[in-house]
Design an enzyme around this catalytic site. Structure first.
Site, PDB file in Angstrom:
ATOM      1  N   LEU A   1       3.084   6.555   0.888  1.00 59.47           N
ATOM      2  CA  LEU A   1       3.606   5.494   1.718  1.00 59.47           C
ATOM      3  C   LEU A   1       4.232   4.438   0.820  1.00 59.47           C
ATOM      4  CD1 LEU A   1       3.163   4.963   4.724  1.00 59.47           C
ATOM      5  CD2 LEU A   1       1.086   3.728   4.116  1.00 59.47           C
ATOM      6  N   CYS A   2       5.437   3.988   1.130  1.00 58.65           N
ATOM      7  CA  CYS A   2       6.016   2.882   0.364  1.00 58.65           C
ATOM      8  C   CYS A   2       5.322   1.593   0.808  1.00 58.65           C
ATOM      9  CB  CYS A   2       7.516   2.765   0.593  1.00 58.65           C
ATOM     10  SG  CYS A   2       8.209   1.258  -0.124  1.00 58.65           S
ATOM     11  N   ALA A   3       4.635   0.952  -0.135  1.00 58.78           N
ATOM     12  CA  ALA A   3       3.822  -0.228   0.195  1.00 58.78           C
ATOM     13  C   ALA A   3       4.664  -1.355   0.787  1.00 58.78           C
ATOM     14  CB  ALA A   3       3.103  -0.711  -1.057  1.00 58.78           C
TER      15      ALA A   3
END
Lengths: 112, 120, 127, 97
Positions: free
Chosen positions: C77-79
């Protein structure tokens, strides 16, 4: 979740990590104060980097990642100061993360 | 495992969506990791390059200004599609330097040289 | 062996996600090595554990969990994209805590992970 | 060098297929997928066949069927597994969405 600081009789808001909400309220004195809260006394060497990072942000609307920072600093300060070992010595928590904080800039995106 | 060179094909105008900014973030991270990245602009994407823009008037973070910092991220290969400019009656004036204008055929040939192509 | 990385940018509410999941399922069935699935832009919503879809509609989130469990499929997941969309990115909250709305099948990563995946994979496909 | 193009949008309301045409070469493979299936009856598809001479135009079988689209004889109907194979038979992939 905002946090407020009291500085010279004014109320300053920061994010939960202690970064200013509005980079325009920043002054060198406020930068010094925020560093003091982290237990850090800023020297001339710190200020060179802090002012450079702030100028970079104001020009390019982004805080430089470490590699871009060293590359950009090279022209102005030369090889000896434009390397990550030197910068990490000044800002042990990471130059991008820490110098931006005292420069009154937003917290750099975690993935950058 | 080999270092791949990435192409990002930008196809959206800068302000009504986050695509331009999202694509920029990828370009900057590839640059920071010393990984090759080329930027291509086609269709509405060419509006990301025209001069005299000011996102601040739209209360937008003016991420187009970051394009001027590309040299610090070793992002040097920037291509724009000639036909896309012509369709929009745009000249070769851009807000950054060293933009290569290529006719569709050459634009395509450059694009296809890349190992990996993402479009935003 | 063929190595594949997949980038998901469509939200779970879109039928475009079904296509992406069908593609990933087909690749896994063909024993393609998927080095990782990277969720970016609205794609991060696939990790939102508060998403509740009526049981007679397509359960995209549940599909990812099944694939993760069955094939050890790495889900990244891209933070930054996630926190912009209300997912709880806070280092002090553990993913399995009640306070987090990120399903613990997903690893909170950064775009640096995308650089790695691109290097490991022979092909990168964006959905 | 062949590129695999995945067209996911209808050219009746978006520019994706047109932009794809600008970079398409005769050796490339064009896949109509999702709403890209509606392009089966678009004039641009005829140009792609005749002017760009793209030999390989394919459509995801169940995506076209689900949308009630008639698939002409010269367009191959493929499965998702076929698409996965094509991913590795071409040099790179562009998703037009």
């Amino acid at each position: 979740m905002a946090i407020t600081l009291s500085f010279k009789g004014e109320t300053i808001t920061t994010d939960k990590h202690g970064y200013l909400e509005d980079h325009q309220v920043w002054s060198e004195d406020l930068g010094t104060y925020i560093a003091e809260l982290d237990g850090i006394e800023l020297t001339q060497a710190h200020w060179e980097v802090i002012n450079f990072v702030r100028a970079f942000y104001l020009t390019y609307k982004t805080s430089p990642a470490i590699r871009a920072l060293t590359k950009a600093m090279k022209a102005e300060f030369g090889e000896e100061k434009a390397n990550s070992r030197y910068l990490y010595k000044l800002f042990p928590e990471g130059p991008a993360k820490q110098a931006t904080k005292y420069a009154g800039l937003p917290k750099p995106a975690r993935c950058i | 495992m080999a270092n791949k060179v990435l192409a990002i094909l930008n196809s959206k105008a800068p302000y009504s969506s986050t695509f331009g900014k999202d694509s920029l973030d990828i370009a900057l991270i590839f640059g920071s990791y010393e990984q090759g990245v080329s930027l291509f602009f086609q269709g509405e994407g060419v509006f990301q390059l025209i001069p005299n823009q000011d996102g601040q008037q739209l209360s937008m973070k003016d991420y187009l200004k970051t394009f001027s910092a590309f040299e610090f991220y070793d992002i040097e290969d920037i291509y724009v599609c000639l036909e896309s400019l012509q369709e929009r009656k745009l000249s070769n004036a851009f807000h950054i330097e060293k933009v290569n204008i290529l006719p569709a055929k050459e634009f395509a040939a450059k694009l296809k040289q890349h190992d990996c192509i993402l479009r935003f | 062996m063929n190595k594949l990385a997949v980038i998901i940018t469509s939200p779970p509410s879109s039928n475009l996600s079904v296509t992406a999941i069908e593609y990933v399922e087909a690749a896994l069935a063909m024993q393609i090595d998927i080095v990782g699935v990277f969720f970016y832009q609205d794609g991060v919503m696939h990790a939102n554990s508060y998403v509740d879809i009526p049981s007679d509609e397509y359960q995209a989130n549940a599909k990812w969990l099944t694939l993760k469990n069955k094939f050890k499929l790495p889900l990244h997941l891209c933070a930054t994209a996630a926190s912009k969309r209300g997912l709880c990115i806070d280092e002090t909250i553990k993913p399995d805590s009640q306070l987090s709305n990120i399903d613990n099948a997903f690893a909170v990563s950064g775009l640096g992970e995308l650089v790695e995946l691109t290097n490991y994979a022979d092909r990168v496909v964006q959905f | 060098m062949a590129t695999l193009h995945l067209v996911r949008k209808s050219a009746f309301n978006s520019q994706e297929l047109l932009q794809c045409c600008q970079v398409l070469t005769s050796l490339d493979i064009l896949i109509l997928i999702d709403d890209g299936c509606y392009n089966l009856n678009h004039d641009l598809l005829a140009d792609i066949k005749e002017i760009i001479s793209v030999k390989h135009i394919k459509v995801i079988k169940h995506h076209a069927a689900a949308r009630g689209q008639y698939v002409p004889k010269d367009i191959e109907r493929i499965s998702m597994s076929d698409l996965v194979s094509l991913t590795f038979e071409t040099e790179n992939v562009i998703t037009w969405q």
